[in-house]
Design a protein around this motif. Structure first.
Motif, PDB file in Angstrom:
ATOM      1  N   THR A   1       0.831  -1.199   0.000  1.00  0.00           N
ATOM      2  CA  THR A   1       0.000   0.000   0.000  1.00  0.00           C
ATOM      3  C   THR A   1       0.866   1.248   0.000  1.00  0.00           C
ATOM      4  N   ASP A   2       1.916   1.229   0.809  1.00  0.00           N
ATOM      5  CA  ASP A   2       2.790   2.399   0.850  1.00  0.00           C
ATOM      6  C   ASP A   2       3.485   2.632  -0.472  1.00  0.00           C
ATOM      7  N   MET A   3       3.688   1.556  -1.231  1.00  0.00           N
ATOM      8  CA  MET A   3       4.356   1.731  -2.513  1.00  0.00           C
ATOM      9  C   MET A   3       3.435   2.390  -3.535  1.00  0.00           C
ATOM     10  N   GLY A   4       2.179   2.515  -3.193  1.00  0.00           N
ATOM     11  CA  GLY A   4       1.314   3.391  -3.973  1.00  0.00           C
ATOM     12  C   GLY A   4       0.495   2.774  -5.076  1.00  0.00           C
ATOM     13  N   TYR A   5       0.027   1.513  -4.887  1.00  0.00           N
ATOM     14  CA  TYR A   5      -0.761   0.917  -5.950  1.00  0.00           C
ATOM     15  C   TYR A   5      -2.099   1.637  -6.128  1.00  0.00           C
ATOM     16  N   GLN A   6      -2.553   2.281  -5.074  1.00  0.00           N
ATOM     17  CA  GLN A   6      -3.886   2.892  -5.098  1.00  0.00           C
ATOM     18  C   GLN A   6      -4.024   3.870  -6.261  1.00  0.00           C
ATOM     19  N   GLU A   7      -2.940   4.590  -6.554  1.00  0.00           N
ATOM     20  CA  GLU A   7      -2.987   5.558  -7.648  1.00  0.00           C
ATOM     21  C   GLU A   7      -3.366   4.877  -8.956  1.00  0.00           C
ATOM     22  N   ILE A   8      -2.743   3.741  -9.222  1.00  0.00           N
ATOM     23  CA  ILE A   8      -3.010   3.045 -10.471  1.00  0.00           C
ATOM     24  C   ILE A   8      -4.407   2.434 -10.442  1.00  0.00           C
ATOM     25  N   LEU A   9      -4.803   1.902  -9.285  1.00  0.00           N
ATOM     26  CA  LEU A   9      -6.130   1.319  -9.168  1.00  0.00           C
ATOM     27  C   LEU A   9      -7.196   2.375  -9.435  1.00  0.00           C
ATOM     28  N   ASP A  10      -6.967   3.567  -8.908  1.00  0.00           N
ATOM     29  CA  ASP A  10      -7.926   4.650  -9.156  1.00  0.00           C
ATOM     30  C   ASP A  10      -7.997   4.987 -10.636  1.00  0.00           C
ATOM     31  N   LEU A  11      -6.845   4.941 -11.287  1.00  0.00           N
ATOM     32  CA  LEU A  11      -6.812   5.210 -12.724  1.00  0.00           C
ATOM     33  C   LEU A  11      -7.690   4.218 -13.470  1.00  0.00           C
ATOM     34  N   TYR A  12      -7.521   2.935 -13.135  1.00  0.00           N
ATOM     35  CA  TYR A  12      -8.336   1.902 -13.773  1.00  0.00           C
ATOM     36  C   TYR A  12      -9.819   2.163 -13.502  1.00  0.00           C
ATOM     37  N   ARG A  13     -10.133   2.443 -12.241  1.00  0.00           N
ATOM     38  CA  ARG A  13     -11.540   2.626 -11.872  1.00  0.00           C
ATOM     39  C   ARG A  13     -12.141   3.813 -12.590  1.00  0.00           C
ATOM     40  N   GLU A  14     -11.356   4.875 -12.691  1.00  0.00           N
ATOM     41  CA  GLU A  14     -11.860   6.070 -13.357  1.00  0.00           C
ATOM     42  C   GLU A  14     -12.168   5.770 -14.817  1.00  0.00           C
ATOM     43  N   LYS A  15     -11.237   5.092 -15.474  1.00  0.00           N
ATOM     44  CA  LYS A  15     -11.459   4.766 -16.871  1.00  0.00           C
ATOM     45  C   LYS A  15     -12.691   3.894 -17.034  1.00  0.00           C
ATOM     46  N   TYR A  16     -12.849   2.965 -16.128  1.00  0.00           N
ATOM     47  CA  TYR A  16     -13.981   2.047 -16.226  1.00  0.00           C
ATOM     48  C   TYR A  16     -15.286   2.809 -16.026  1.00  0.00           C
ATOM     49  N   ASN A  17     -15.309   3.712 -15.044  1.00  0.00           N
ATOM     50  CA  ASN A  17     -16.541   4.446 -14.792  1.00  0.00           C
ATOM     51  C   ASN A  17     -16.925   5.342 -15.948  1.00  0.00           C
ATOM     52  N   ASN A  18     -15.920   5.789 -16.713  1.00  0.00           N
ATOM     53  CA  ASN A  18     -16.223   6.663 -17.838  1.00  0.00           C
ATOM     54  C   ASN A  18     -16.690   5.926 -19.077  1.00  0.00           C
ATOM     55  N   LEU A  19     -16.716   4.609 -19.017  1.00  0.00           N
ATOM     56  CA  LEU A  19     -17.141   3.854 -20.188  1.00  0.00           C
ATOM     57  C   LEU A  19     -18.645   3.991 -20.387  1.00  0.00           C
ATOM     58  N   PRO A  20     -19.076   3.925 -21.648  1.00  0.00           N
ATOM     59  CA  PRO A  20     -20.525   3.867 -21.896  1.00  0.00           C
ATOM     60  C   PRO A  20     -21.094   2.592 -21.293  1.00  0.00           C
ATOM     61  N   GLU A  21     -22.353   2.651 -20.897  1.00  0.00           N
ATOM     62  CA  GLU A  21     -22.957   1.533 -20.173  1.00  0.00           C
ATOM     63  C   GLU A  21     -22.807   0.194 -20.880  1.00  0.00           C
ATOM     64  N   GLU A  22     -22.947   0.209 -22.209  1.00  0.00           N
ATOM     65  CA  GLU A  22     -22.953  -1.087 -22.892  1.00  0.00           C
ATOM     66  C   GLU A  22     -21.564  -1.723 -22.922  1.00  0.00           C
ATOM     67  N   GLN A  23     -20.536  -0.961 -22.504  1.00  0.00           N
ATOM     68  CA  GLN A  23     -19.208  -1.560 -22.482  1.00  0.00           C
ATOM     69  C   GLN A  23     -18.778  -1.945 -21.075  1.00  0.00           C
ATOM     70  N   LYS A  24     -19.648  -1.693 -20.122  1.00  0.00           N
ATOM     71  CA  LYS A  24     -19.288  -2.063 -18.755  1.00  0.00           C
ATOM     72  C   LYS A  24     -19.712  -3.486 -18.477  1.00  0.00           C
TER      73      LYS A  24
END
Lengths: 278, 550, 310
Positions: free
Chosen positions: B519-542
């Motif tokens: 956690t200290d090494m900072g994976y959360q930043e990348i995980l948030d990136l993935y989540r953000e991209k996923y949330n921005n997808l159109p519904e039919e691609q989720k």
């Protein structure tokens, strides 16, 4: 005593080599079952038949020979011409040229600019791209220079007194005395070119010009895949057997291995005996 | 004296200058990748007229074979064959396009391709992958195939059947700079495999849960002390991945099948449970001590000489099919009772055991792109679409009816043997990665293996670990950032996890420190990136891709 | 000679030219090759300081200064991979440098010509074995499950050693296989150097009553000293390189602590995309450091042995 040590060394080397030979002539099933430990099991030449029947093998062998021979020739000629002046202690440009050459040993512009230079010279897909860039390597120049320097200056001076120019000295005196050096460096150069796959990989598009080393690289896939799907896809497209790997390696080794025994006669001492009197 | 020096010096300088100018001019020179005839002014006018015509009659389709033969260049992975076989020649006939192939060994393919792309010169048609495409996309190197989709009806048909072909190829803005390659359908190629004869001899049934597996293997290990009950190849990641799947998780960032959220597997409780199980098995001597390092050859040897009793997930077609290794056949030679069989993944306290399935597409790993500077864009786009027709798929996979295969009761059957197929080039590799006919591949399998894979396919909903509908796209900067953050984390994780599995580190006392460090090494930043991209997808691609095109 | 450099006059240049024009003519063509193929591409070094894109090329890509250098040094494993690379090379040097010399000396003492030739040929064969086959054989030989080495170890009463999973064994395996593979081939150059030693010296020593060992120490070794020193100095420049392919095949996460070197780490780093600028930055940094090492080694050697590269 020494003979015993050397004998042990020979055995330590021969055992694994013979194991590889056994692999190449054993039945693939027996090999995968782990039955082959030293001697062949269920002797078969099918693997060699398979390897030698590949339509691209013949031309790639010839290509490799062409690259090795022309490359070695150009390397020996050019490196020698570069190194001899550096071995003449009175040469005014000796130090600056040596430094220029040493810099190239460590610093390079990288793959892309080198590729652009080759491309702009029109060498892509030609023999020149393979043999020219590596013709004069700093490492070799230094080795040649070291050997040339060890030739007594008395010999050189006596030729100068006789009115010979630099090129004549090089040709008539230095080179004949450097037979062991030339033999060694020719061998190293030929082996390097024979095994080299990188320049052919990036500079040759036409795969009829591919050398053997590149062909062999196609037989073994060694990669990390970023997703399981890619792994699965590649799995179904390739079947790698150990016997094929052994056979192809041996088929590639054979020609170049045979070069050394021919060169060994140059490794006799006493080359300079009697050349300097008084 | 002075003059001579001056003359020679200036001559030297001149030579150096000329050569350097030639080299530096490289980036300004025009690319000459399509082998067109020398373009005089006449033909340029011709070209322009054609383009105008095309725009006016954009509905005029290009039909194959072309009226006039054209030559294009392409670069492909070799997969160990040249392009001069019988089927390749037929392909050329059908299309009337001569393709000049640059064939590169698979191991070095990315090196060569990246070099070509970075030097600004590459062929008309290339095999590439999505990440690389995204890296170069904003520089206009590749044709935006989204603009040509209405000219590609056959591709559209496949997209209707397998939507992920579109999803995995398209960017967030709706641009499609490459098409992902695909097989005609997916399958379940890997399943747990066990030594049925040895289990039966001890009166053991195929274990249904992880505890049953443990108990069975303990009994067998006692009876056969020299055995290595569980073996694994391709490194520790492979073993961990399979066991993690049983616990509904996996290593790395993935879309969780239950919560439908992007998750970093290592920090979940399920993952901890999976590792604890692995430790339990290892400490009891049930896992090959060399599980992380053995080569493929050693792996096969251990299966065939009877040392191995169980594999978490291996290719089922290796069990009986000769071309794939024929494990049973080989094993029976020294031990007539030898019998490997398939079983379903074992269940755990989390739920039923899952395993990963093979999707029809390569999920962006292998894609096809078109050079935007090509002189034959329309023809190439039409060629790509033509490759998706049933005729070409049949030609490249099966050959010619009556010559290489026949149709019996609606099913295709081979008229030639494997050797002949290889000589003709019937290995699904002709053309520019024509869709591989999965039925065709299955037809080469031994009947037992065929039945196995068909049963597995039919039951996949019981145990499939699904992938998302769309594989996320990242820009070059994002990929660099991911590398920068995740490479040290992955290095640390993969090292430590081995110590956990072998029991050097304690699950109770050391695991929390381990998680804290990650956690200290900072994976959360990348995980948030993935989540953000996923949330921005159109519904039919989720969501999860639950169809594998069967 | 040194004072010539201090003041250059046309007269001196003229004299030098007259004397050396033959030499210059000899090396002009090779020099051109070096300039064209090695120096002209050197402009590519700027890539280490840019965010290189093919559209921008070398002259218009965004300048980012030391971004990639900083990224490398900010990496938590940066120190470890550097340490592993250097240690691996130093140990390699320690063991692999003397081995060919010793072999050459041993071969030189063999009287029987045929025996000498046969041994020479056999020892140089392993060089041609491809690295995949080599590592495959090693894994089998040293397997803790069914390898020969471990059966010998256990029969002597010791515990099994899982060679490829123990970090302590990696360097030994790597260097040992390197010695096995490369010694015979590398010995060839020393054999060539040995032929240059005047046999009269041996005869004189024989008359003076020297035994075999003394002859080696006082005649043979000094005879190949120039070659040896030069090769050693040049090896100093390879402290940061390693056999990437071999390590990739031999290593696994369990032994990253000794086996993960700069090239393997950057390989994993670049798996997702080939960031040439990053690679160029690392390459440049290592090149500078290697060059400095060679410079230092050269200076030391010049003072101590009067042999030097320049």
């Amino acid at each position: 005593m020494i003979c015993i040590i050397l004998l042990i060394i020979v055995v330590l080397i021969l055992y694994p080599l013979l194991y590889i030979v056994s692999l190449s002539v054993s039945d693939p099933g027996a090999v995968s079952r782990g039955e082959v430990t030293f001697l062949p099991v269920d002797f078969t030449l099918d693997t060699y038949k398979y390897v030698l029947q590949d339509s691209r093998l013949g031309s790639s062998y010839i290509n490799s020979i062409v690259y090795a021979v022309t490359g070695t020739l150009s390397s020996v000629v050019f490196t020698g011409l570069m190194a001899y002046p550096l071995s003449v202690s009175s040469f005014s440009l000796k130090k600056p040229l040596t430094i220029i050459i040493m810099i190239t040993m460590y610093f390079s512009g990288g793959m892309i600019p080198t590729y652009m230079v080759i491309k702009n010279l029109g060498f892509i897909d030609t023999l020149w791209a393979i043999i020219m860039p590596g013709a004069v390597s700093a490492y070799n120049v230094i080795i040649y220079r070291t050997f040339f320097s060890s030739i007594p200056t008395a010999l050189r001076e006596s030729a100068v007194i006789d009115g010979a120019g630099h090129l004549k000295i090089y040709y008539k005196i230095i080179l004949p005395l450097s037979k062991p050096l030339i033999a060694t460096m020719s061998l190293f150069s030929a082996v390097g070119l024979w095994n080299n796959y990188f320049e052919p990989l990036i500079y040759l598009n036409d795969y009829s010009k591919q050398p053997l080393s590149l062909l062999l690289r196609q037989m073994v896939i060694q990669l990390e895949f970023s997703n399981q799907n890619m792994k699965d896809l590649v799995q179904s497209l390739t079947v790698n057997t150990r016997t094929i790997r052994a056979a192809t390696m041996l088929a590639a080794m054979l020609p170049i291995m045979c070069v050394y025994p021919f060169l060994q006669k140059y490794f006799t001492s006493g080359m300079m005996l009697g050349s300097v009197k008084g | 004296m002075k003059n001579r020096i001056k003359r020679i010096t200036s001559l030297l300088l001149a030579i150096i200058m000329i050569v350097s100018l030639a080299a530096c001019n490289g980036s300004n020179k025009e690319d000459t990748n399509s082998k067109k005839q020398d373009p005089g002014t006449e033909s340029s006018i011709q070209e322009v007229t054609n383009t105008i015509e095309d725009e006016e009659n954009s509905a005029v389709p290009i039909t194959f074979p072309l009226d006039e033969q054209i030559t294009i260049t392409a670069i492909v992975r070799d997969f160990n064959r040249d392009r001069t076989k019988y089927i390749d020649k037929l392909f050329e006939q059908y299309t009337n396009i001569k393709i000049e192939w640059t064939i590169v060994p698979v191991t070095d393919y990315n090196t060569v391709l990246n070099l070509r792309l970075n030097s600004g010169e590459f062929p008309d048609l290339i095999q590439i992958n999505k990440n690389t495409v995204n890296t170069f996309a904003d520089q206009g190197l590749f044709v935006n195939l989204a603009d040509y989709l209405d000219q590609m009806p056959n591709l559209q048909k496949w997209i209707d059947k397998i939507p992920s072909i579109y999803n995995d190829s398209v960017t967030e803005e709706g641009d499609m700079y490459s098409i992902t390659t695909f097989n005609t359908r997916g399958q379940v190629p890997r399943q747990p495999i066990y030594r049925e004869d040895l289990f039966k001899a001890e009166g053991l049934e195929a274990p249904a849960t992880i505890d049953e597996l443990y108990n069975s293997l303990v009994i067998l290990k006692e009876k056969y002390p020299n055995s290595l009950p569980i073996i694994n190849r391709w490194g520790s990641g492979n073993l961990i991945g399979h066991v993690a799947n049983l616990y509904h998780t996996k290593a790395g960032i993935y879309l969780d099948n239950d919560t439908l959220e992007y998750t970093y597997g290592q920090v979940t409780d399920n993952f901890k449970a999976a590792i604890a199980t692995l430790q339990k098995f290892y400490v009891a001597g049930l896992i090959d001590p060399e599980f992380a390092t053995i080569s493929d050859e050693q792996f096969f040897e251990r299966i065939l000489n009877g040392t191995a009793l169980y594999m978490f997930a291996e290719y089922t077609n290796r069990m009986n099919t000769e071309s794939q290794g024929d494990w049973n056949g080989n094993g029976k030679i020294n031990n007539p009772a030898f019998n490997l069989e398939v079983m379903k993944p074992v269940d755990t306290e989390i739920g039923n055991g899952l395993l990963s399935v093979q999707y029809p597409t390569s999920r962006g790993g292998f894609t096809i792109a078109v050079n935007s500077k090509s002189a034959y864009i329309n023809e190439i786009v039409a060629l790509l679409d033509y490759q998706y027709t049933d005729e070409i798929i049949e030609l490249v996979n099966w050959g010619l009816e009556g010559e290489t295969f026949k149709v019996v009761d609606g099913e295709k059957q081979w008229l030639i043997d494997a050797e002949e197929r290889k000589n003709l080039g019937l290995d699904s590799r002709s053309g520019m990665w024509v869709a591989i006919d999965q039925d065709c591949f299955d037809s080469t399998l031994d009947p037992i293996d065929l039945k196995t894979v068909r049963t597995s396919n039919a039951n996949l909903t019981n145990y499939a670990f699904y992938e998302p509908k769309k594989t996320l796209s990242f820009t070059a900067e994002e990929l660099d950032r991911i590398s920068q953050v995740m490479t040290p984390i992955d290095t640390f994780y993969s090292e430590q996890i081995i110590s956990f599995i072998t029991g050097k580190l304690n699950m109770e006392s050391d695991w929390d420190d381990f998680i804290r460090t990650i956690t200290d090494m900072g994976y959360q930043e990348i995980l948030d990136l993935y989540r953000e991209k996923y949330n921005n997808l159109p519904e039919e691609q989720k969501g999860l891709d639950m169809s594998i095109g069967l | 000679m040194k004072s010539n450099k201090k003041y250059i006059s046309w007269k001196r240049i003229g004299k030098a030219w007259n004397r050396d024009k033959g030499l210059i003519a000899m090396c002009i063509l090779p020099l051109m090759l070096i300039i064209v193929f090695k120096y002209i591409p050197i402009y590519g070094i700027v890539m280490a300081f840019q965010n290189y894109t093919p559209k921008g090329g070398f002259f218009h890509s965004e300048f980012v200064g030391l971004k990639y250098f900083k990224a490398f040094f900010a990496d938590p494993f940066c120190f470890r991979v550097i340490k592993n690379t250097v240690l691996l090379s130093l140990y390699s040097l320690l063991w692999r440098f003397p081995a060919p010399i010793i072999l050459a000396l041993l071969l030189n003492e063999v009287r029987n010509k045929t025996y000498k030739r046969v041994v020479q040929t056999v020892t140089y064969l392993p060089f041609f074995i491809s690295v995949i086959i080599l590592v495959g054989m090693m894994k089998e030989l040293f397997s803790s499950v069914d390898g020969i080495i471990n059966s010998v170890i256990t029969s002597l009463g010791y515990n099994l050693i899982n060679f490829f999973s123990e970090p302590e064994w990696f360097r030994t395996l790597y260097i040992g296989s390197g010695i096995w593979q490369g010694t015979g081939y590398s010995a060839i150059i020393y054999l060539a150097a040995l032929t240059g030693i005047d046999t009269e010296q041996y005869e004189a020593a024989q008359i003076d009553g020297a035994n075999r060992f003394q002859k080696i120490i006082y005649i043979t070794l000094p005879g190949i000293m120039p070659t040896t020193i030069i090769l050693l100095i040049m090896q100093m420049g390879s402290l940061f390189s390693s056999d990437f392919q071999k390590i990739l095949l031999m290593y696994s996460p369990g032994i990253y602590s000794t086996a993960d070197v700069i090239s393997t780490y950057t390989y994993r780093y670049g798996l997702e995309r080939a960031n040439y600028s990053y690679g160029a930055a690392i390459g440049l940094m290592l090149a500078i450091i290697s060059f400095i090492f060679v410079w230092i080694a050269n200076a030391i050697s010049r003072k101590v042995t009067e042999q030097s590269l320049w």
